[in-house]
Design a protein around this motif. Sequence first.
Motif, PDB file in Angstrom:
ATOM      1  N   ALA A 100      11.184 -30.234 -22.745  1.00 15.37           N
ATOM      2  CA  ALA A 100      10.033 -29.414 -22.302  1.00 15.37           C
ATOM      3  C   ALA A 100       8.786 -29.766 -23.113  1.00 15.37           C
ATOM      4  O   ALA A 100       7.672 -29.848 -22.574  1.00 15.37           O
ATOM      5  N   ILE A 101       8.964 -30.003 -24.406  1.00 16.81           N
ATOM      6  CA  ILE A 101       7.826 -30.319 -25.281  1.00 16.81           C
ATOM      7  C   ILE A 101       7.191 -31.647 -24.850  1.00 16.81           C
ATOM      8  O   ILE A 101       5.970 -31.756 -24.722  1.00 16.81           O
ATOM      9  N   LYS A 102       8.030 -32.628 -24.540  1.00 14.33           N
ATOM     10  CA  LYS A 102       7.513 -33.932 -24.090  1.00 14.33           C
ATOM     11  C   LYS A 102       6.787 -33.779 -22.752  1.00 14.33           C
ATOM     12  O   LYS A 102       5.700 -34.317 -22.556  1.00 14.33           O
ATOM     13  N   ALA A 103       7.377 -32.977 -21.854  1.00 13.88           N
ATOM     14  CA  ALA A 103       6.769 -32.789 -20.523  1.00 13.88           C
ATOM     15  C   ALA A 103       5.394 -32.123 -20.647  1.00 13.88           C
ATOM     16  O   ALA A 103       4.528 -32.297 -19.803  1.00 13.88           O
ATOM     17  N   ALA A 104       5.221 -31.370 -21.760  1.00 14.40           N
ATOM     18  CA  ALA A 104       3.929 -30.692 -21.979  1.00 14.40           C
ATOM     19  C   ALA A 104       2.959 -31.614 -22.717  1.00 14.40           C
ATOM     20  O   ALA A 104       1.880 -31.186 -23.131  1.00 14.40           O
ATOM     21  N   GLY A 105       3.355 -32.868 -22.908  1.00 16.95           N
ATOM     22  CA  GLY A 105       2.466 -33.845 -23.547  1.00 16.95           C
ATOM     23  C   GLY A 105       2.365 -33.715 -25.053  1.00 16.95           C
ATOM     24  O   GLY A 105       1.416 -34.185 -25.675  1.00 16.95           O
ATOM     25  N   LYS A 106       3.369 -33.044 -25.670  1.00 17.11           N
ATOM     26  CA  LYS A 106       3.353 -32.894 -27.139  1.00 17.11           C
ATOM     27  C   LYS A 106       4.486 -33.719 -27.753  1.00 17.11           C
ATOM     28  O   LYS A 106       5.477 -34.046 -27.092  1.00 17.11           O
ATOM     29  N   LYS A 107       4.306 -34.074 -29.043  1.00 16.22           N
ATOM     30  CA  LYS A 107       5.323 -34.877 -29.736  1.00 16.22           C
ATOM     31  C   LYS A 107       6.291 -33.977 -30.520  1.00 16.22           C
ATOM     32  O   LYS A 107       5.881 -33.347 -31.520  1.00 16.22           O
ATOM     33  N   PRO A 108       7.597 -33.895 -30.093  1.00 17.45           N
ATOM     34  CA  PRO A 108       8.577 -33.109 -30.857  1.00 17.45           C
ATOM     35  C   PRO A 108       8.774 -33.747 -32.229  1.00 17.45           C
ATOM     36  O   PRO A 108       8.868 -34.965 -32.335  1.00 17.45           O
ATOM     37  N   GLY A 109       8.825 -32.878 -33.273  1.00 15.66           N
ATOM     38  CA  GLY A 109       9.015 -33.383 -34.632  1.00 15.66           C
ATOM     39  C   GLY A 109       7.693 -33.678 -35.309  1.00 15.66           C
ATOM     40  O   GLY A 109       7.624 -33.806 -36.534  1.00 15.66           O
ATOM     41  N   THR A 110       6.611 -33.780 -34.526  1.00 14.57           N
ATOM     42  CA  THR A 110       5.291 -34.033 -35.102  1.00 14.57           C
ATOM     43  C   THR A 110       4.341 -32.872 -34.778  1.00 14.57           C
ATOM     44  O   THR A 110       3.924 -32.141 -35.666  1.00 14.57           O
ATOM     45  N   ASP A 111       4.028 -32.686 -33.470  1.00 13.53           N
ATOM     46  CA  ASP A 111       3.148 -31.562 -33.075  1.00 13.53           C
ATOM     47  C   ASP A 111       3.885 -30.239 -33.297  1.00 13.53           C
ATOM     48  O   ASP A 111       3.273 -29.237 -33.672  1.00 13.53           O
ATOM     49  N   ILE A 112       5.191 -30.247 -32.988  1.00  9.53           N
ATOM     50  CA  ILE A 112       6.007 -29.038 -33.185  1.00  9.53           C
ATOM     51  C   ILE A 112       7.203 -29.430 -34.050  1.00  9.53           C
ATOM     52  O   ILE A 112       7.988 -30.297 -33.656  1.00  9.53           O
ATOM     53  N   LYS A 113       7.291 -28.826 -35.258  1.00  5.95           N
ATOM     54  CA  LYS A 113       8.442 -29.109 -36.120  1.00  5.95           C
ATOM     55  C   LYS A 113       9.661 -28.415 -35.529  1.00  5.95           C
ATOM     56  O   LYS A 113       9.535 -27.301 -34.992  1.00  5.95           O
ATOM     57  N   ILE A 114      10.835 -29.072 -35.604  1.00  7.47           N
ATOM     58  CA  ILE A 114      12.036 -28.486 -34.986  1.00  7.47           C
ATOM     59  C   ILE A 114      13.170 -28.418 -35.999  1.00  7.47           C
ATOM     60  O   ILE A 114      13.484 -29.406 -36.661  1.00  7.47           O
ATOM     61  N   ILE A 115      13.763 -27.213 -36.100  1.00  7.65           N
ATOM     62  CA  ILE A 115      14.950 -27.003 -36.936  1.00  7.65           C
ATOM     63  C   ILE A 115      16.072 -26.535 -36.029  1.00  7.65           C
ATOM     64  O   ILE A 115      15.863 -25.636 -35.202  1.00  7.65           O
ATOM     65  N   THR A 116      17.248 -27.177 -36.147  1.00  7.40           N
ATOM     66  CA  THR A 116      18.389 -26.734 -35.335  1.00  7.40           C
ATOM     67  C   THR A 116      19.618 -26.562 -36.233  1.00  7.40           C
ATOM     68  O   THR A 116      19.583 -26.869 -37.424  1.00  7.40           O
ATOM     69  N   VAL A 117      20.723 -26.102 -35.614  1.00  7.82           N
ATOM     70  CA  VAL A 117      21.982 -25.876 -36.328  1.00  7.82           C
ATOM     71  C   VAL A 117      23.106 -26.562 -35.541  1.00  7.82           C
ATOM     72  O   VAL A 117      23.070 -26.544 -34.303  1.00  7.82           O
ATOM     73  N   ASP A 118      24.031 -27.132 -36.169  1.00  4.75           N
ATOM     74  CA  ASP A 118      25.270 -27.753 -35.695  1.00  4.75           C
ATOM     75  C   ASP A 118      25.450 -29.146 -36.304  1.00  4.75           C
ATOM     76  O   ASP A 118      26.421 -29.387 -36.989  1.00  4.75           O
ATOM     77  N   ALA A 119      24.510 -30.078 -35.996  1.00  5.61           N
ATOM     78  CA  ALA A 119      24.616 -31.481 -36.454  1.00  5.61           C
ATOM     79  C   ALA A 119      25.680 -32.245 -35.650  1.00  5.61           C
ATOM     80  O   ALA A 119      26.480 -33.001 -36.202  1.00  5.61           O
ATOM     81  N   VAL A 120      25.682 -32.017 -34.327  1.00  2.00           N
ATOM     82  CA  VAL A 120      26.515 -32.856 -33.459  1.00  2.00           C
ATOM     83  C   VAL A 120      25.788 -34.182 -33.246  1.00  2.00           C
ATOM     84  O   VAL A 120      24.591 -34.308 -33.534  1.00  2.00           O
ATOM     85  N   ILE A 163      18.391 -30.363 -39.741  1.00  2.00           N
ATOM     86  CA  ILE A 163      19.548 -29.751 -39.076  1.00  2.00           C
ATOM     87  C   ILE A 163      20.478 -29.145 -40.128  1.00  2.00           C
ATOM     88  O   ILE A 163      20.818 -29.787 -41.121  1.00  2.00           O
ATOM     89  N   VAL A 164      20.872 -27.915 -39.884  1.00  2.00           N
ATOM     90  CA  VAL A 164      21.859 -27.236 -40.718  1.00  2.00           C
ATOM     91  C   VAL A 164      23.218 -27.461 -40.062  1.00  2.00           C
ATOM     92  O   VAL A 164      23.429 -27.115 -38.904  1.00  2.00           O
ATOM     93  N   GLU A 165      24.140 -28.071 -40.798  1.00  2.00           N
ATOM     94  CA  GLU A 165      25.443 -28.393 -40.203  1.00  2.00           C
ATOM     95  C   GLU A 165      26.294 -27.151 -40.005  1.00  2.00           C
ATOM     96  O   GLU A 165      26.294 -26.238 -40.830  1.00  2.00           O
ATOM     97  N   CYS A 166      27.008 -27.115 -38.879  1.00  2.00           N
ATOM     98  CA  CYS A 166      28.024 -26.088 -38.605  1.00  2.00           C
ATOM     99  C   CYS A 166      29.240 -26.857 -38.112  1.00  2.00           C
ATOM    100  O   CYS A 166      29.251 -27.349 -36.990  1.00  2.00           O
ATOM    101  N   SER A 167      30.250 -26.998 -38.982  1.00  2.00           N
ATOM    102  CA  SER A 167      31.350 -27.882 -38.604  1.00  2.00           C
ATOM    103  C   SER A 167      32.296 -27.265 -37.577  1.00  2.00           C
ATOM    104  O   SER A 167      32.764 -26.146 -37.751  1.00  2.00           O
TER     105      SER A 167
END
Length: 307
Positions: free
Chosen positions: A223-243, A258-262
């Motif tokens: 969705a971020i790319k479709a809105a013409g923004k750079k994920p990780g640069t324009d919008i910082k992203i933090i997630t959980v799992d580490a798959v 990424i916070v790992e959840c094994s």
Amino acid sequence: GSSDDSAKGGDGGSGDKIVLGFSQVGAESGWRTANTESIKASADAAGITLKFANANGKQEQQIADIRSFITQGVDVIAFSPVVTSGWDAVLKEAKDADIPVVLTDRAVDSQDTSLYKSFIGSDFKLEGKKAGEWLLKQYEGKNEPVNIVELQGTTGSAPALDRQSGFQEAIKANPNLKIVKSQTGDFKRADGKTVMEAFLQSEKDIDVLYAHNDDMGLGAIEAIKAAGKKPGTDIKIITVDAVKDGMTALAAGEINFIVECSPLLGDQLMQTVKKVKAGESVEQRIVTEETTFTQEQAKEALPTRKY
Ligand code: GZL
């Protein structure tokens, strides 16, 4: 064993092999797939007969699956409860049938801890705290407003409740960090994408996305790319799992932390099942070993990632 043995949770009629009934949440995410693979592989390796049921995210189906295991007279029941509440009745039925229960992955809110022998899984509150503490470090010493949007996991599930509270408590240290939108994406990639599209429509200035799992974060990236923004640069992203898919995006710079959840709980579960069946005491709470990953660490870890 004979018919009356099986009625009292005997060997399920398959000789002396332990019969384990496992009720799984569903197949909503990469984490869940890896978790299911771990349980099946570990049961094989442990010589345990596994009866596996997938509830497709529905609590009433999980309860029906557990009731079926009770009727079949399995030796032990294990399950990952899709939400925290509403389990006391069926857990009492298992107890009355002398069938011990082990919880994996997610917790229940039952006050009566005699209803299960052990809970094997992550500390989700700590996972949320780790995510918040990383964000605090990124904005240390700065005095600018930071608008955060949050993609919550499945409503009412232990990981969604605890990852939210752990994160909120951690970011209190910097009042500039504000969660301006928070909504469930049900741990699913497709839902993460549609909810992020809505966030992008209603919030003109989003600095950070905190997603309770990689899959929702990956949907949000589309969705971020479709809105013409750079994920990780324009919008910082933090997630959980580490798959693997999350770690690949992290290494590519589209996710920032990424916070790992094994999901690899299979071996610990089978060891616990054997002890429970043998009448040995087990720890009421077994916490999963897990870490965190930056973009650099993801590049190093990817080649040997098991899931
Ligand atoms: C966490 C597990 C969560 C994962 C999601 O232990 O319950 O459910 O973080 C999964 O990816 O759907």
